[in-house]
Design an enzyme around this catalytic site. Structure first.
Site, PDB file in Angstrom:
ATOM      1  CD  GLN A 167      -6.943  -4.476   3.961  1.00 24.13           C
ATOM      2  OE1 GLN A 167      -7.869  -5.272   4.170  1.00 24.13           O
ATOM      3  NE2 GLN A 167      -7.168  -3.211   3.716  1.00 24.13           N
ATOM      4  CG  HIS A 205      -1.914   0.992   1.375  1.00 24.16           C
ATOM      5  ND1 HIS A 205      -1.662   2.292   1.746  1.00 24.16           N
ATOM      6  CD2 HIS A 205      -3.252   0.916   1.161  1.00 24.16           C
ATOM      7  CE1 HIS A 205      -2.803   2.966   1.762  1.00 24.16           C
ATOM      8  NE2 HIS A 205      -3.781   2.168   1.408  1.00 24.16           N
ATOM      9  CG  ASP A 215       0.480  -2.181   6.318  1.00 24.02           C
ATOM     10  OD1 ASP A 215      -0.521  -2.324   7.049  1.00 24.02           O
ATOM     11  OD2 ASP A 215       0.438  -1.574   5.226  1.00 24.02           O
ATOM     12  CB  CYS A 272      -3.783   3.192  -1.686  1.00 21.54           C
ATOM     13  SG  CYS A 272      -4.968   4.499  -1.493  1.00 21.54           S
ATOM     14  CE  LYS A 308      -7.437  -0.046   6.017  1.00 23.99           C
ATOM     15  NZ  LYS A 308      -8.185   0.195   4.769  1.00 23.99           N
TER      16      LYS A 308
HETATM   17  N1  PMP Z   1      -1.820  -0.622   4.587  1.00 27.93           N
HETATM   18  C1  PMP Z   1      -2.759  -1.376   4.021  1.00 27.93           C
HETATM   19  C2  PMP Z   1      -2.414  -2.764   3.569  1.00 27.93           C
HETATM   20  C3  PMP Z   1      -4.047  -0.873   3.864  1.00 27.93           C
HETATM   21  O1  PMP Z   1      -4.988  -1.633   3.278  1.00 27.93           O
HETATM   22  C4  PMP Z   1      -4.339   0.434   4.302  1.00 27.93           C
HETATM   23  C5  PMP Z   1      -5.723   1.036   4.127  1.00 27.93           C
HETATM   24  N2  PMP Z   1      -6.320   0.784   2.900  1.00 27.93           N
HETATM   25  C6  PMP Z   1      -3.320   1.166   4.899  1.00 27.93           C
HETATM   26  C7  PMP Z   1      -2.074   0.614   5.034  1.00 27.93           C
HETATM   27  C8  PMP Z   1      -3.559   2.562   5.412  1.00 27.93           C
HETATM   28  O2  PMP Z   1      -4.472   2.524   6.458  1.00 27.93           O
HETATM   29  P1  PMP Z   1      -5.079   3.904   7.043  1.00 27.93           P
HETATM   30  O3  PMP Z   1      -5.607   4.647   5.858  1.00 27.93           O
HETATM   31  O4  PMP Z   1      -6.165   3.423   7.952  1.00 27.93           O
HETATM   32  O5  PMP Z   1      -3.970   4.595   7.741  1.00 27.93           O
END
Ligand code: PMP
Length: 416
Positions: free
Chosen positions: A213, A133, A210, A374, A236
């Site tokens: 997910q 991401h 990270d 993203c 999430k």
């Molecule tokens: N890493 C991953 C794998 C994600 O899916 C996301 C959110 N789509 C993020 C980081 C960023 O999370 P946040 O926008 O809640 O900070």
């Protein structure tokens, strides 16, 4: 899991009872019952979380840590109780290792700017995966422009997997940090985190995971993973937006300078110098998202009250069923076919644009996500601008998947 074994589990998990806990799941969108398949973007909230937020603002609201009055003490103890709930959820040794942040993004930026900026130097290598991401790419690029670290990318194979051999090939004696997603939001691939940690250790590198997910799908134990940092977002995990967590090993957090300065992160301040607060407060400058942290605690308690094993199997069964159905749709190409996958079906259909599919599905009450998720670099890897993505949670049903494929066929006919 085989789809047969997974299907057997569907009937054992009482999904209708669980759905009743989530008010928004019974809403209608465009005159159709909502089918919410955008769980990788954010999850819906159970009543217990909504009620917890209402209760906090109606009964306990005050600023924390500084007040002697009753409300401040109540709010402080609820906030710190939430930290303890998160500690147990992640299997961390102590609450001092749990830092509340705004989310995964802020947690990763904190590690980049506090840990890596002070501990790494020009020429040191940071390794990430090709399917990361942007939240796990851009902070390392910013760091590189500040101190000259080198960002190296471990390629994914055609299935969207990071293999231990690809990782081993990218490691060098300059590798200082490996930063990997636990589960890819764009493809659903589950990365082999334990193997990543083992390989990183062989060159003395630290590991950030990270977990944005991952946490909603499978239990995580940071001590058995032995990672150095683990980041996730409350929203999430059936909790509020604007709150997240960075877990870090105490010895690393102790060495790290504050990420931000301000109130609540100090012991004493004078114009000749400042003494910082102890962990975890050193990293929590300013008034935090108090209700968010408490709401996150309530979300974790909600999960603790579920049959989590049953919920997981139910999700696996949904993914297996949806994948089976998708394979029967002519012209549909699944992007991300890793052997180990969680709850994400990313796909393209010949002759249609994902965005058009998204709009026509929404007209029929189905919420999916379309675009690059993203994760632009992995879209480039597969030579595509984006995908349509259906992502599941334990409250989704097989009937919703049937409805989704019927709606998809209608959408496709309209676009033909
Ligand atoms: N890493 C991953 C794998 C994600 O899916 C996301 C959110 N789509 C993020 C980081 C960023 O999370 P946040 O926008 O809640 O900070």
């Amino acid at each position: 899991m085989s789809s047969g074994a997974a299907e057997a589990y569907i009937s054992h998990f009482d999904v209708q009872r669980v759905r009743a806990d989530f008010p928004l799941l019974s809403t209608r969108i465009n005159q159709h019952p909502l089918v919410y398949f955008d769980n990788a973007a954010t999850t819906q909230k159970p009543l217990s979380v909504i009620e917890c937020l209402r209760h906090y603002y109606a009964e306990d609201n005050a600023n924390i840590h500084r007040g002697v009055h009753t409300l401040s003490q109540r709010a402080t103890s609820a906030f710190e109780r939430a930290r303890e709930i998160v500690r147990q959820f992640l299997g961390a040794k102590e609450g001092a290792e749990i830092i509340f942040t705004r989310g995964t993004t802020e947690a990763i930026n904190l590690v980049a700017q506090s840990y890596a900026r002070t501990q790494l130097k020009a020429g040191d290598e940071i390794l990430i995966g090709e399917a990361e991401h942007h939240a796990n790419i851009v902070p390392w690029q910013i760091l590189g422009s500040q101190i000259g670290t080198i960002l190296k990318v471990v390629p994914v194979n055609d299935a969207g997997e990071i293999t231990p051999s690809a990782l081993a090939a990218a490691l060098t004696n300059r590798t200082r940090l490996c930063a990997f997603g636990h589960v890819s939001n764009a493809l659903g691939s589950i990365n082999p985190v334990a193997e990543i940690v083992r390989l990183a250790r062989s060159v003395g590198a630290k590991v950030l995971v990270d977990g944005a997910q991952a946490v909603a799908h499978a239990p995580v134990d940071v001590q058995s993973l032995d990672c150095d940092f683990y980041a996730f977002s409350g929203h999430k995990l059936f909790g509020p937006t604007g709150i997240g967590v960075l877990y870090g090993k105490r010895e690393l957090l102790e060495e790290m300078p504050p990420y931000q300065g301000g109130g609540d992160m100090i012991k004493t301040v004078s114009f000749s110098g400042t003494e910082y607060a102890d962990l975890p407060h050193k990293f929590e400058a300013g008034t935090p998202h108090i209700a968010g942290a408490i709401g996150l605690g309530a979300a974790i308690q909600y999960l603790d009250g579920l049959d989590r094993r049953g919920a997981l199997r139910h999700e696996d069964a949904l993914l297996a069923y949806a994948t089976e159905q998708a394979r029967g749709v002519s012209g549909l190409r699944i992007i991300g076919t890793a052997r180990d996958k969680a709850a994400v079906l990313s796909f393209l259909i010949d002759g249609t644009h994902p965005q058009d599919l998204g709009v026509l599905l929404d007209n029929q009450g189905v919420a999916i996500r379309t675009g690059h998720h993203c994760a632009m670099p992995v879209m480039q890897r597969f030579g595509i601008p984006g995908t349509a993505r259906a992502s599941f949670a334990f409250y989704n049903t097989r009937e919703e998947i049937d409805y989704f494929f019927t709606a998809l066929e209608k959408a496709r006919q309209m676009l033909a």
